[in-house]
Write a protein that holds these residues in place. Structure first.
Motif, mmCIF file in Angstrom:
data_model
loop_
_atom_site.group_PDB
_atom_site.id
_atom_site.type_symbol
_atom_site.label_atom_id
_atom_site.label_comp_id
_atom_site.label_asym_id
_atom_site.label_seq_id
_atom_site.Cartn_x
_atom_site.Cartn_y
_atom_site.Cartn_z
ATOM 1 N N TYR A 90 -11.525 -2.952 -4.837
ATOM 2 C CA TYR A 90 -12.846 -2.639 -5.374
ATOM 3 C C TYR A 90 -12.921 -1.205 -5.899
ATOM 4 C CZ TYR A 90 -15.221 -6.921 -3.940
ATOM 5 O OH TYR A 90 -15.650 -8.228 -3.841
ATOM 6 N N GLY A 91 -11.795 -0.462 -5.857
ATOM 7 C CA GLY A 91 -11.781 0.894 -6.391
ATOM 8 C C GLY A 91 -12.424 1.913 -5.486
ATOM 9 N N VAL A 92 -12.602 1.568 -4.179
ATOM 10 C CA VAL A 92 -13.219 2.489 -3.226
ATOM 11 C C VAL A 92 -12.159 3.487 -2.731
ATOM 12 C CG1 VAL A 92 -14.441 2.669 -1.017
ATOM 13 C CG2 VAL A 92 -14.840 0.721 -2.541
ATOM 14 N N LYS A 93 -12.596 4.675 -2.382
ATOM 15 C CA LYS A 93 -11.678 5.709 -1.900
ATOM 16 C C LYS A 93 -10.927 5.216 -0.658
ATOM 17 C CE LYS A 93 -13.434 9.227 0.184
ATOM 18 N NZ LYS A 93 -14.124 10.536 0.465
ATOM 19 N N LEU A 94 -9.613 5.233 -0.730
ATOM 20 C CA LEU A 94 -8.753 4.787 0.370
ATOM 21 C C LEU A 94 -7.807 5.907 0.752
ATOM 22 C CD1 LEU A 94 -7.559 2.591 2.248
ATOM 23 C CD2 LEU A 94 -6.082 1.906 0.343
ATOM 24 N N GLU A 95 -7.824 6.276 2.010
ATOM 25 C CA GLU A 95 -6.961 7.348 2.496
ATOM 26 C C GLU A 95 -5.719 6.750 3.151
ATOM 27 O OE1 GLU A 95 -7.496 10.332 6.079
ATOM 28 O OE2 GLU A 95 -8.643 11.046 4.345
ATOM 29 N N ILE A 96 -4.566 7.040 2.575
ATOM 30 C CA ILE A 96 -3.296 6.558 3.131
ATOM 31 C C ILE A 96 -2.698 7.675 3.991
ATOM 32 C CG2 ILE A 96 -0.994 5.670 2.616
ATOM 33 C CD1 ILE A 96 -2.017 4.663 -0.028
ATOM 34 N N THR A 97 -2.348 7.324 5.215
ATOM 35 C CA THR A 97 -1.767 8.294 6.142
ATOM 36 C C THR A 97 -0.479 7.716 6.733
ATOM 37 O OG1 THR A 97 -2.888 7.473 8.127
ATOM 38 C CG2 THR A 97 -4.111 9.037 6.749
ATOM 39 N N SER A 98 0.190 8.553 7.526
ATOM 40 C CA SER A 98 1.416 8.087 8.182
ATOM 41 C C SER A 98 1.129 6.995 9.206
ATOM 42 C CB SER A 98 2.127 9.259 8.858
ATOM 43 O OG SER A 98 1.269 9.901 9.791
ATOM 44 N N LEU A 99 -0.125 6.855 9.634
ATOM 45 C CA LEU A 99 -0.477 5.856 10.640
ATOM 46 C C LEU A 99 -0.793 4.493 10.034
ATOM 47 C CD1 LEU A 99 -2.733 8.025 12.997
ATOM 48 C CD2 LEU A 99 -0.355 7.342 13.342
ATOM 49 N N ASN A 100 -1.128 4.445 8.738
ATOM 50 C CA ASN A 100 -1.453 3.147 8.135
ATOM 51 C C ASN A 100 -0.577 2.763 6.953
ATOM 52 O OD1 ASN A 100 -2.376 4.685 5.982
ATOM 53 N ND2 ASN A 100 -4.542 4.268 6.330
ATOM 54 N N VAL A 101 0.316 3.664 6.556
ATOM 55 C CA VAL A 101 1.091 3.398 5.351
ATOM 56 C C VAL A 101 2.037 2.214 5.528
ATOM 57 C CG1 VAL A 101 2.917 5.056 5.964
ATOM 58 C CG2 VAL A 101 2.546 4.438 3.561
ATOM 59 N N VAL A 102 2.601 2.036 6.712
ATOM 60 C CA VAL A 102 3.553 0.941 6.916
ATOM 61 C C VAL A 102 2.848 -0.407 6.825
ATOM 62 C CG1 VAL A 102 5.168 -0.122 8.542
ATOM 63 C CG2 VAL A 102 5.104 2.365 8.304
ATOM 64 N N SER A 103 1.710 -0.536 7.512
ATOM 65 C CA SER A 103 0.988 -1.817 7.452
ATOM 66 C C SER A 103 0.460 -2.080 6.052
ATOM 67 C CB SER A 103 -0.157 -1.824 8.463
ATOM 68 O OG SER A 103 -1.041 -0.745 8.229
ATOM 69 N N LEU A 104 -0.012 -1.036 5.351
ATOM 70 C CA LEU A 104 -0.468 -1.214 3.969
ATOM 71 C C LEU A 104 0.684 -1.628 3.047
ATOM 72 C CD1 LEU A 104 -2.947 1.783 3.512
ATOM 73 C CD2 LEU A 104 -3.520 -0.662 3.515
ATOM 74 N N ARG A 105 1.841 -1.015 3.261
ATOM 75 C CA ARG A 105 3.001 -1.365 2.416
ATOM 76 C C ARG A 105 3.402 -2.823 2.640
ATOM 77 N NH1 ARG A 105 6.072 -3.164 -0.361
ATOM 78 N NH2 ARG A 105 8.070 -2.399 -1.147
ATOM 79 N N CYS A 106 3.402 -3.257 3.900
ATOM 80 C CA CYS A 106 3.786 -4.636 4.205
ATOM 81 C C CYS A 106 2.741 -5.625 3.683
ATOM 82 C CB CYS A 106 3.964 -4.801 5.704
ATOM 83 S SG CYS A 106 5.349 -3.872 6.396
ATOM 84 N N ALA A 107 1.444 -5.279 3.843
ATOM 85 C CA ALA A 107 0.385 -6.162 3.355
ATOM 86 C C ALA A 107 0.400 -6.242 1.832
ATOM 87 C CB ALA A 107 -0.974 -5.669 3.857
ATOM 88 N N ALA A 108 0.664 -5.115 1.192
ATOM 89 C CA ALA A 108 0.728 -5.114 -0.272
ATOM 90 C C ALA A 108 1.868 -5.993 -0.766
ATOM 91 C CB ALA A 108 0.901 -3.676 -0.779
ATOM 92 N N GLU A 109 3.005 -5.947 -0.057
ATOM 93 C CA GLU A 109 4.128 -6.811 -0.430
ATOM 94 C C GLU A 109 3.775 -8.282 -0.201
ATOM 95 O OE1 GLU A 109 7.985 -7.336 -1.983
ATOM 96 O OE2 GLU A 109 6.826 -5.483 -1.753
ATOM 97 N N TYR A 110 3.095 -8.557 0.912
ATOM 98 C CA TYR A 110 2.715 -9.932 1.240
ATOM 99 C C TYR A 110 1.742 -10.493 0.196
ATOM 100 C CZ TYR A 110 0.622 -13.737 3.975
ATOM 101 O OH TYR A 110 0.157 -14.974 4.394
#
Length: 611
Positions: A90-110
């Protein structure tokens, strides 16, 4: 901590119970269920970013254009991560950190959020951020910790292996060279025991030590920690540092590793509540990882591991492994660490004697030579000490075992057989002096007064009376707990040693006189001084000899009294070379005439009065 912000719009979602509702004003046309959470969303923002959602929406859409329901229960990271995914769509501000980057990377791949579905999509954004944090130690540690939540997906994307390789490389390097911030150095100075407790070195300057990374990696699960420590070892880390890290990791989770051997010690650090089964599994895994090189892991820590393994009822192979490791470097052990309490309720002795016996047997199988030269019968005390290398492993273990025997001898339940088995395992040549074993025997006799005469005789055969120091001989000669035969032996050998010493003094004195005669007046002052010192030494030795002869005479009188009631004692004078009373008196009278002058000068009494 590194982070990245994506998008600029304000938050368009609100939560209503177990449902997240989009508040853009348009009615929702797709419902996505993730676990127990439902998301009321719109099709277009989702299918424009995700290949998987585009496919599922196309398959589920109805001809009348009504809302469709999708189920994504397997999305990596669950509802929490999917909420961040929708915000990104939705284009909302999303903060990527070392604590969520792995799950975001895996979900994005999925969800197939590749560049085919919009430039700067989430796969590219998270992959770029991962490469950035791999250059930073604390962020890499945090990212690796979060891999457990999505481990199958993280393994497929090689995120775990890349994190481990990055951390292993940094652990083997000096953090000052690359200006890496070290998270562990600011975390309450290592909550699970300061490094000073395990290696005696202060951790106030972690950048100058090899242990700066110990605390951080101890936060990892066992499976990830094992892989990391193996990678660190492969990259060339010293075995001593690897072993120290393994011990540090254990001490964070095993309360027993932070306790002393003493029965009265109850102090230990606060440790996470871990079940006994988990502690046992952890211990067995770490023991297998310990480097096998001798001396890499201190004997203190090996013995603590062994004691903990016994309490936790670890496998026989684990305990045997530790016993062999301790045996290979027993000369480096301390007495207090050998005092391992006996476990269970049906044990006889206070300490585990059998365990120490197995450890000692393993040590002897490594260090004892195939053949050993016999010890000389009579040796000067000074020459005996000078001829023995006090730092050899065998001598150090002999002293250690003698000290151990003296400690466990106070246990009234320790039977004579076990005491003897430990004592005789040490070869005679390994003990320069037998003072240590004599002390242990004396303690055992004191605590076990019910021993029979034959058992006391058998026990005293463990020591060599010829190898007692002057102090030990003096004590033994007055020790009522020893059999009379042993006391007579002690006096006999001490008298013989003194006679040998006197002969040596006379030999030196004759050489000095001959040298003075041939040298004339040259160096007269020094010769007179040496001659005076020699004469004084001779006088002291004569006094010692006379004192011993008095003691021998006293013992002889006691023996003669005993022969009136027990004929068996009459064999002692013949066995130890003593003459009959009449012969001894005649011989002593003859000696008295020869030495009357010198004895009178020494103490003002003739020899026969001193006798």
């Amino acid at each position: 901590m590194a982070f990245m912000k994506l998008g600029s719009k304000s938050e368009p979602f609100r939560r209503e119970g177990q449902t997240w509702v989009c508040t853009t004003g348009l009615p929702s046309d797709v419902t996505i269920e993730v676990g127990e959470i439902s998301f009321l969303l719109h099709k277009f923002p989702l299918l424009s970013r995700s290949g998987l959602l585009k496919k599922l929406i196309a398959e589920s859409s109805k001809e009348d254009g009504s809302s469709c329901v999708l189920q994504l229960h397997d999305v990596p990271g669950g509802a929490k991560t999917f909420k961040d995914i929708t915000r990104f769509c939705y284009g909302v501000k999303l903060e990527i950190t070392s604590l969520n980057v792995v799950s975001l990377r895996c979900a994005a791949e999925y969800l197939q959020m590749t560049e085919n579905y919009g430039e700067g999509n989430l796969v590219a954004q998270t992959e770029a951020f991962l490469n950035e944090i791999f250059s930073n130690w604390p962020d890499s540690i945090k990212a690796l910790e979060t891999c457990e939540e999505v481990q199958p997906f993280a393994e497929d994307l090689h995120i775990v292996s890349r994190c481990i390789d990055s951390l292993a490389m940094k652990a083997c390097s000096d953090p000052n060279l690359f200006h890496w911030p070290v998270a562990g150095s600011n975390c309450k100075q290592n909550q699970a025991d300061n490094s000073a407790l395990w290696n005696g070195i202060s951790s106030e300057k972690p950048s100058q030590l090899h242990d700066w990374w110990f605390y951080d990696v101890s936060l990892l699960s066992l499976s990830l920690y094992k892989r990391l420590i193996i990678a660190i070892e492969v990259k060339g880390m010293k075995s001593e540092v690897v072993a120290a890290s393994l011990i540090y990791y254990l001490r964070r989770f095993l309360p027993l590793m932070n306790r002393q051997s003493s029965f009265t010690d109850t102090s230990h650090a606060t440790i996470p509540n871990t079940s006994e089964a988990d502690q046992r599994a952890l211990l067995e895994e770490i023991v297998e990882l310990l480097p096998s090189k001798r001396g890499v892991t201190s004997s203190k820590h090996l013995l603590r591991l062994l004691r903990t393994a016994m309490i936790l009822s670890a496998s026989s192979s684990c305990k045997e492994n530790l016993e062999k490791r301790v045996g290979a470097q027993l000369d480096q052990a301390a007495l207090v660490d050998l005092l391992i309490p006996n476990m269970g309720y049906s044990v006889e002795t206070l300490y585990d004697i059998d365990c120490i016996q197995r450890i000692l047997d393993h040590f002897m199988s490594i260090y004892q030579p195939a053949s050993v030269a016999a010890s000389p019968c009579i040796i000067e005390q000074g020459a005996l000490i000078a001829g023995a290398d006090a730092l050899t492993p065998m001598t150090m273990v002999a002293n250690l075992v003698d000290g151990y025997l003296a400690e466990v001898a106070s246990d009234t339940n320790l039977n004579l057989t076990k005491f003897q088995a430990l004592a005789v395992a040490i070869p005679d040549y390994a003990r320069p002096l037998d003072d240590g074993i004599y002390h242990a025997i004396d303690v055992y006799l004191k605590v076990h007064p019910w021993l029979t005469d034959s058992e006391r005789e058998q026990l005293c055969r463990l020591m060599n009376c010829q190898k007692l120091s002057l102090e030990a001989s003096t004590h033994a000669a007055q020790n009522e707990r020893l059999p009379l035969r042993v006391i007579v032996q002690v006096l006999f050998f001490e008298q013989l040693r003194l006679r040998t010493s006197i002969s040596g003094w006379f030999f030196v004195s004759d050489n000095l006189e001959n040298g003075q005669h041939h040298s004339g007046n040259f160096g007269l002052t020094n010769s007179d001084t040496r001659q005076g010192e020699t004469a004084e030494g001779n006088e002291n030795l004569r006094e010692r000899l006379l004192d011993l002869e008095k003691e021998c005479s006293s013992i002889r009188n006691e023996l003669q009294k005993l022969t009136k009631t027990k004929k068996s004692w009459s064999i002692f004078p013949k066995r130890f070379g003593f003459r009959k009373k009449s012969d001894f008196s005649n011989h002593k009278e003859s000696n008295s005439n020869d030495t009357k002058t010198s004895s009178s000068n020494t103490n003002g009494k003739p020899d026969h009065e001193n006798g």
